[in-house]
Design a protein around this motif. Structure first.
Motif, short mmCIF file in Angstrom:
data_model
loop_
_atom_site.label_atom_id
_atom_site.label_comp_id
_atom_site.label_asym_id
_atom_site.label_seq_id
_atom_site.Cartn_x
_atom_site.Cartn_y
_atom_site.Cartn_z
N ARG A 15 0.85 -1.20 0.00
CA ARG A 15 0.00 0.00 0.00
C ARG A 15 0.88 1.25 0.00
N ILE A 16 0.79 2.03 -1.08
CA ILE A 16 1.63 3.21 -1.24
C ILE A 16 0.76 4.43 -1.54
N ASP A 17 1.10 5.56 -0.94
CA ASP A 17 0.45 6.83 -1.26
C ASP A 17 1.52 7.78 -1.78
N ALA A 18 1.22 8.49 -2.89
CA ALA A 18 2.21 9.38 -3.50
C ALA A 18 1.51 10.58 -4.11
N PRO A 19 2.26 11.69 -4.31
CA PRO A 19 1.69 12.85 -4.99
C PRO A 19 1.16 12.46 -6.37
N ALA A 20 0.03 13.03 -6.76
CA ALA A 20 -0.70 12.55 -7.92
C ALA A 20 0.10 12.57 -9.22
N ALA A 21 0.54 13.74 -9.65
CA ALA A 21 1.20 13.85 -10.95
C ALA A 21 2.51 13.08 -10.98
N TRP A 22 3.34 13.26 -9.96
CA TRP A 22 4.63 12.57 -9.90
C TRP A 22 4.41 11.06 -9.79
N GLY A 23 3.39 10.66 -9.06
CA GLY A 23 3.10 9.23 -8.91
C GLY A 23 2.74 8.59 -10.23
N ARG A 24 1.92 9.26 -11.01
CA ARG A 24 1.52 8.71 -12.31
C ARG A 24 2.67 8.70 -13.29
N GLN A 25 3.40 9.81 -13.36
CA GLN A 25 4.41 9.98 -14.41
C GLN A 25 5.74 9.31 -14.09
N ILE A 26 6.16 9.34 -12.83
CA ILE A 26 7.49 8.87 -12.47
C ILE A 26 7.46 7.56 -11.68
N LEU A 27 6.62 7.50 -10.63
CA LEU A 27 6.63 6.35 -9.74
C LEU A 27 6.01 5.10 -10.35
N LEU A 28 4.86 5.27 -11.00
CA LEU A 28 4.13 4.10 -11.51
C LEU A 28 4.97 3.23 -12.46
N PRO A 29 5.72 3.81 -13.40
CA PRO A 29 6.55 2.95 -14.26
C PRO A 29 7.58 2.12 -13.48
N VAL A 30 8.13 2.69 -12.41
CA VAL A 30 9.09 1.95 -11.57
C VAL A 30 8.38 0.81 -10.85
N LEU A 31 7.21 1.10 -10.29
CA LEU A 31 6.46 0.06 -9.58
C LEU A 31 6.01 -1.05 -10.54
N ALA A 32 5.67 -0.66 -11.76
CA ALA A 32 5.25 -1.67 -12.75
C ALA A 32 6.36 -2.67 -13.02
N LYS A 33 7.59 -2.21 -13.13
CA LYS A 33 8.73 -3.11 -13.34
C LYS A 33 8.91 -4.05 -12.15
N ILE A 34 8.74 -3.51 -10.94
CA ILE A 34 8.91 -4.34 -9.74
C ILE A 34 7.85 -5.43 -9.71
N MET B 27 6.79 24.10 -10.27
CA MET B 27 6.60 22.65 -10.22
C MET B 27 7.96 21.96 -10.23
N PRO B 28 8.03 20.71 -9.75
CA PRO B 28 9.27 19.94 -9.82
C PRO B 28 9.71 19.77 -11.27
N SER B 29 11.00 19.79 -11.48
CA SER B 29 11.55 19.74 -12.84
C SER B 29 11.11 18.50 -13.60
N SER B 30 10.92 17.37 -12.92
CA SER B 30 10.56 16.13 -13.61
C SER B 30 9.20 16.23 -14.28
N LEU B 31 8.32 17.11 -13.78
CA LEU B 31 6.97 17.22 -14.32
C LEU B 31 6.86 18.24 -15.46
N VAL B 32 7.90 19.06 -15.64
CA VAL B 32 7.82 20.09 -16.69
C VAL B 32 8.95 19.97 -17.71
N ALA B 33 9.90 19.06 -17.50
CA ALA B 33 11.07 18.95 -18.38
C ALA B 33 10.67 18.70 -19.83
#
Length: 304
Positions: free
Chosen positions: A98-117, A244-250
């Motif tokens: 069970r993980i909770d994360a910021p919405a945009a960063w979670g969808r764009q950055i975290l979810l692909p990492v979790l999918a691999k795991i 915004m964090p750089s990862s979301l606007v790069a």
């Protein structure tokens, strides 16, 4: 007394002290009530203190017993964590994470990492909540919470830094053409700004002061939006400036949809951290995911 007998006495005491019943402790441990009572009595004799008050109706902890119970519980949890960590190295991870994360960063950055795991560990299942509101991991039963920036009120929580990234102030080329580009931090007050908010309070922005130190400023809350991805979309649509964090606007900057401004006053490093309850044993699956996220952060895959 042999170390095994000492440990047995501690385990019997922990169960009896937690359940406040020799009978219940015996049932849980698969022992007789008499054996549990004698084991605790030998422990008290060895320590030279009374740990439990006994009566015909119930058990109660003495002050020494309460202090010793807390220490014993912690020690047994550490042993359990060590065993689980070793076992995790020789078997596939399984269970619900069970993980909770910021919405945009979670969808764009975290979810692909979790999918691999999860693909690598098919027995692992996810409960992923993506929201920009701050939750209490303990109250909401979350194994792992991801947070941006300073984490306030972390009583009872353990924090592990995953990475850090820059916070940029951006706007669309169309907005800057019509309104001009701010040259100073003070000039932000003359612009339309898109800000996040929590509990009806707009978020502050982080900028660099003239002395080089980071400070917080409150921009005009022209538009308040409670979702990070929507803030970026609003900036792309030309509604104003946003930080915004750089990862979301790069990608938007690279494509020319957004332009960074006030670069001499921005670039503050924002920490991204994982938090979990200090009173909860860190499960092997949680420990494994934390280590992967730390490694991904070190590689620059969770943001600049």
């Amino acid at each position: 007394m042999a170390p095994v007998e000492q440990l047995s006495g501690i385990i019997c005491f922990v169960e009896a002290g937690t359940l406040l019943s020799f009978t219940a402790a015996a049932d849980k441990l698969g022992m007789t009530k008499s054996a549990v009572g004698k084991s605790v009595a030998r422990l008290e004799e060895r320590l030279g203190v009374k740990l439990l008050h006994r009566s015909t109706r119930k058990l109660t902890l003495t002050p020494d017993g309460e202090a010793y119970l807390a220490s014993c519980r912690h020690a047994l949890e550490e042993i359990g964590s060590a065993e689980s960590a070793l076992a995790a190295k020789s078997q596939q991870l399984a269970g619900r994470l069970r993980i909770d994360a910021p919405a945009a960063w979670g969808r764009q950055i975290l979810l692909p990492v979790l999918a691999k795991i999860v693909k690598y560990h098919p027995g692992l299942t996810l409960s992923l909540s993506l929201t920009d509101r701050i939750i209490d991991p303990v109250e909401e039963g979350v194994d792992l919470a991801i947070r941006f920036g300073e984490t306030k009120n972390t009583t009872g929580l353990i924090t592990r830094k995953l990475t850090e990234q820059r916070a940029l102030i951006v706007a669309s080329p169309g907005y800057l053409k019509s309104r001009g580009s701010p040259e100073t931090v003070e000039a932000l007050q003359e612009h339309d700004c898109i800000v996040g908010f929590r509990r009806d309070i707009p978020n502050a922005w982080r900028v660099r002061a003239s002395d080089g130190l980071m400070q917080r400023v409150t921009p005009p809350a022209t538009h308040e939006i409670g979702d990070g991805a929507a803030i970026v979309d609003a900036a792309v649509a030309g509604l104003g400036l946003a930080q915004m964090p750089s990862s979301l606007v790069a990608d938007h900057i690279a494509a020319g949809r957004l332009v960074s401004v006030l670069d001499a006053f921005t670039g503050a490093k924002v920490e991204i951290s994982a938090l979990w309850a200090s009173t909860k044993q860190l499960l092997p699956r949680v420990r494994h995911v934390v280590e992967i996220l730390v490694d991904e952060g070190r590689r620059g895959n969770l943001g600049e």
